[in-house]
Write a protein that holds these residues in place. Structure first.
Motif, PDB file in Angstrom:
ATOM      1  N   GLU A   1       7.083   9.445  -5.211  1.00  0.00           N
ATOM      2  CA  GLU A   1       6.271   9.101  -4.046  1.00  0.00           C
ATOM      3  C   GLU A   1       4.783   9.276  -4.364  1.00  0.00           C
ATOM      4  O   GLU A   1       4.396  10.106  -5.189  1.00  0.00           O
TER       5      GLU A   1
ATOM      6  N   ASN B   1      10.202   1.368  -7.406  1.00  0.00           N
ATOM      7  CA  ASN B   1      11.566   1.686  -6.993  1.00  0.00           C
ATOM      8  C   ASN B   1      11.652   1.997  -5.500  1.00  0.00           C
ATOM      9  O   ASN B   1      10.642   2.290  -4.846  1.00  0.00           O
ATOM     10  N   LYS B   2      12.861   1.985  -4.986  1.00  0.00           N
ATOM     11  CA  LYS B   2      13.084   2.171  -3.558  1.00  0.00           C
ATOM     12  C   LYS B   2      12.524   3.495  -3.055  1.00  0.00           C
ATOM     13  O   LYS B   2      12.005   3.592  -1.941  1.00  0.00           O
ATOM     14  N   GLY B   3      12.615   4.540  -3.873  1.00  0.00           N
ATOM     15  CA  GLY B   3      12.156   5.858  -3.437  1.00  0.00           C
ATOM     16  C   GLY B   3      10.673   6.106  -3.639  1.00  0.00           C
ATOM     17  O   GLY B   3      10.171   7.178  -3.287  1.00  0.00           O
TER      18      GLY B   3
ATOM     19  N   GLU C   1       7.875   5.734  -2.182  1.00  0.00           N
ATOM     20  CA  GLU C   1       7.122   5.507  -0.948  1.00  0.00           C
ATOM     21  C   GLU C   1       5.626   5.723  -1.188  1.00  0.00           C
ATOM     22  O   GLU C   1       5.225   6.631  -1.925  1.00  0.00           O
ATOM     23  N   ASN C   2       4.821   4.867  -0.553  1.00  0.00           N
ATOM     24  CA  ASN C   2       3.356   4.963  -0.612  1.00  0.00           C
ATOM     25  C   ASN C   2       2.794   4.743  -2.013  1.00  0.00           C
ATOM     26  O   ASN C   2       1.699   5.217  -2.329  1.00  0.00           O
TER      27      ASN C   2
ATOM     28  N   ILE D   1       9.121  -5.198  -6.301  1.00  0.00           N
ATOM     29  CA  ILE D   1       8.778  -4.180  -5.304  1.00  0.00           C
ATOM     30  C   ILE D   1       9.990  -3.955  -4.398  1.00  0.00           C
ATOM     31  O   ILE D   1      10.442  -4.875  -3.716  1.00  0.00           O
ATOM     32  N   ARG D   2      10.493  -2.731  -4.375  1.00  0.00           N
ATOM     33  CA  ARG D   2      11.743  -2.456  -3.656  1.00  0.00           C
ATOM     34  C   ARG D   2      11.570  -1.519  -2.467  1.00  0.00           C
ATOM     35  O   ARG D   2      12.532  -0.946  -1.985  1.00  0.00           O
ATOM     36  N   THR D   3      10.345  -1.335  -2.036  1.00  0.00           N
ATOM     37  CA  THR D   3      10.089  -0.575  -0.815  1.00  0.00           C
ATOM     38  C   THR D   3       8.998  -1.288  -0.015  1.00  0.00           C
ATOM     39  O   THR D   3       8.094  -1.899  -0.597  1.00  0.00           O
ATOM     40  N   LYS D   4       9.093  -1.213   1.303  1.00  0.00           N
ATOM     41  CA  LYS D   4       8.080  -1.850   2.151  1.00  0.00           C
ATOM     42  C   LYS D   4       6.803  -1.035   2.195  1.00  0.00           C
ATOM     43  O   LYS D   4       5.721  -1.556   2.476  1.00  0.00           O
ATOM     44  N   ASN D   5       6.913   0.245   1.927  1.00  0.00           N
ATOM     45  CA  ASN D   5       5.747   1.140   2.004  1.00  0.00           C
ATOM     46  C   ASN D   5       5.054   1.244   0.643  1.00  0.00           C
ATOM     47  O   ASN D   5       5.074   2.285  -0.007  1.00  0.00           O
ATOM     48  N   ALA D   6       4.485   0.138   0.214  1.00  0.00           N
ATOM     49  CA  ALA D   6       3.763   0.108  -1.060  1.00  0.00           C
ATOM     50  C   ALA D   6       2.584  -0.842  -0.931  1.00  0.00           C
ATOM     51  O   ALA D   6       2.614  -1.797  -0.150  1.00  0.00           O
TER      52      ALA D   6
END
Length: 468
Positions: A339, A366-368, A370-371, A397-402
């Protein structure tokens, strides 16, 4: 003194001089289990390393040659000598190095650089280190800086075995497997917890033998809270046969530690540069790459950073100069796992006289992660209509919070800018060289003074004759 007007007129003697071949031992060309076993015996490997080499050779034979980048079809491993031992054992005193080898490194400026600004130096000639030294005050801090062979069989053998080719596995690609089979030479560095090395360590790799390969392995472990700047320099004279460089760099950056890894590669234009570099960064750690690539016929070079720990960071600053007969495929990769991780890739490429420069980047979040934040910027400058520059970015990109961004610019030298500088008294050649040096300025600012000067000199050498 006549003004040089063609590329062939350039005095590149600081790099292109050749020594007479006086090697003590040269393994026969080719790549077979028997050759690998012979190399292992020459190196006095522990049993596990000989098995590792043979397994890597098996992987190499089973893997295909990459089919997505510059052609390497003219690289014939049956004609490459994978091990050349120089006519000396490694020395700790510069005065003990044989005169011919010492002269080579003195002409390249290594002893002077050591005296002026380096905490320690390793000098490799063909397949072996011929000189290694570290300042007493640095060694007194507990910093270990030695050759890989000594580390493999000495008191740090367990640490080497734990880390060796764990970041870059032989299964990663065909030339990582080749490296695992025939590696020799290179440096081992361990910086203890909390230790800050105030002045840089340096390794310099010189390949003198025609038709040979150099496969050095660099393993650096920077423990928690420690800080290090490591500099790598490479060069080789030009021959009319193919030479190969397939080294490997593995960097382990501990919690809240920082490592800056600077490279100036000035291989000759008969070199295939298939090097692999990778860093693993723990929580709060930072890896900084500074890379200048000026030589080789073909390059595949993409230093990779794995941001494993929370709040870990990566910065990559690089420049590539592709001239006549060069196809340089370079860039950087980053994988965000933790993160709040962040990465910044900033590259510049210059191409002239039909040179091909390709920038590739790979950003994986990765999904984990975050930020996570990542920014990629690449700028390309073409000096004539014959040259080519391509940009190939990849993002997964595998997370929306990026927060991830990419920008690319490709252009040529402005005639107006050249005219303006010429109106102030510059020749057209000097005007163009000045513009190119300014284009590369952000990279040279990141290098120690001696290496910034070398890079600027290389640019001027490459620019000579570019308008004729």
């Amino acid at each position: 003194m006549k003004e040089k007007s063609q590329v062939e007129d350039i005095d590149r003697s600081i790099y292109d001089f050749k020594d007479d071949e006086k090697d003590a031992y040269r393994i026969k060309a080719g790549l077979t289990p028997e050759i690998v076993q012979r190399l292992s015996k020459e190196k006095h490997d522990p049993a596990w390393m000989e098995l590792f080499r043979l397994h890597s050779l098996q992987i190499y034979n089973e893997m295909a040659v990459p089919d997505w980048g510059p052609s390497i079809e003219d690289l014939n491993m049956d004609q490459i000598v994978t091990y050349v031992r120089p006519n000396t054992k490694m020395k700790a005193k510069w005065s003990d190095v044989p005169a011919d080898i010492k002269n080579t490194f003195e002409r390249l400026g290594i002893p002077e650089a050591e005296r002026k600004s380096l905490a320690g130096v390793g000098a490799q000639y063909d397949s072996e280190l011929v000189y290694h030294n570290v300042r007493e005050e640095v060694a007194a801090q507990g910093v270990v800086y030695t050759d890989m062979e000594s580390a493999l069989t000495g008191e740090y053998a367990d640490m080497v075995k734990k880390h060796f080719m764990k970041l870059v596995k032989p299964t990663d690609h065909k030339f990582a497997a080749l490296h695992g089979a025939v590696w020799s030479g290179g440096s081992f560095v361990y910086v203890p917890k909390g230790v800050s090395v105030e002045i840089p360590l340096q390794s310099y790799f010189r390949l003198n033998a025609p038709g040979a390969g150099q496969f050095e392995h660099t393993l650096i472990i920077v423990d928690e809270g420690a800080d290090l700047h490591f500099i790598e320099g490479c060069s080789a004279p030009k021959y009319n046969v193919a030479n190969l460089h397939a080294g490997c760099v593995e960097l382990f950056v501990g919690k809240n530690a920082r490592l800056r890894y600077s490279t100036i590669e000035n291989w000759s234009k008969n070199m295939y540069n298939l090097n692999t570099k990778r860093a693993l960064v723990e929580e709060g750690g930072t890896i900084e790459w500074v890379s200048g690539s000026f030589g080789s016929h073909v390059s595949y070079l993409y230093p990779m950073s794995i941001l494993k720990g929370r709040d870990s960071k990566m910065e990559f600053t690089g420049i590539t100069f592709a001239g006549k007969g060069q196809n340089l495929d370079t860039g950087a990769k980053v994988v965000h796992i933790g993160e709040n991780t962040s990465s910044y890739i900033n590259t510049k490429s210059i191409s002239k006289d039909g040179g091909i420069s390709t920038f590739r980047s790979s950003v994986v979040v990765n999904k984990g992660a975050e930020n996570a934040k990542s920014s990629v910027s690449c700028q390309s400058l073409m000096l004539d209509s014959e040259s080519r520059s391509d940009t190939i970015p990849a993002m997964d990109i595998r997370t929306k919070n990026a927060n991830v961004g990419h920008e690319a610019q490709i252009g040529s030298i402005s005639d107006e800018a050249v005219f303006y500088l010429m109106s102030r008294g510059m020749s057209e050649e000097d005007a163009r060289a000045c513009i190119v040096s300014g284009f590369a300025d952000n990279v040279s600012k990141e290098l120690p003074l001696e290496y910034a000067l070398e890079m600027n000199n290389l640019i001027r050498l490459e620019m000579k004759g570019s308008i004729g």
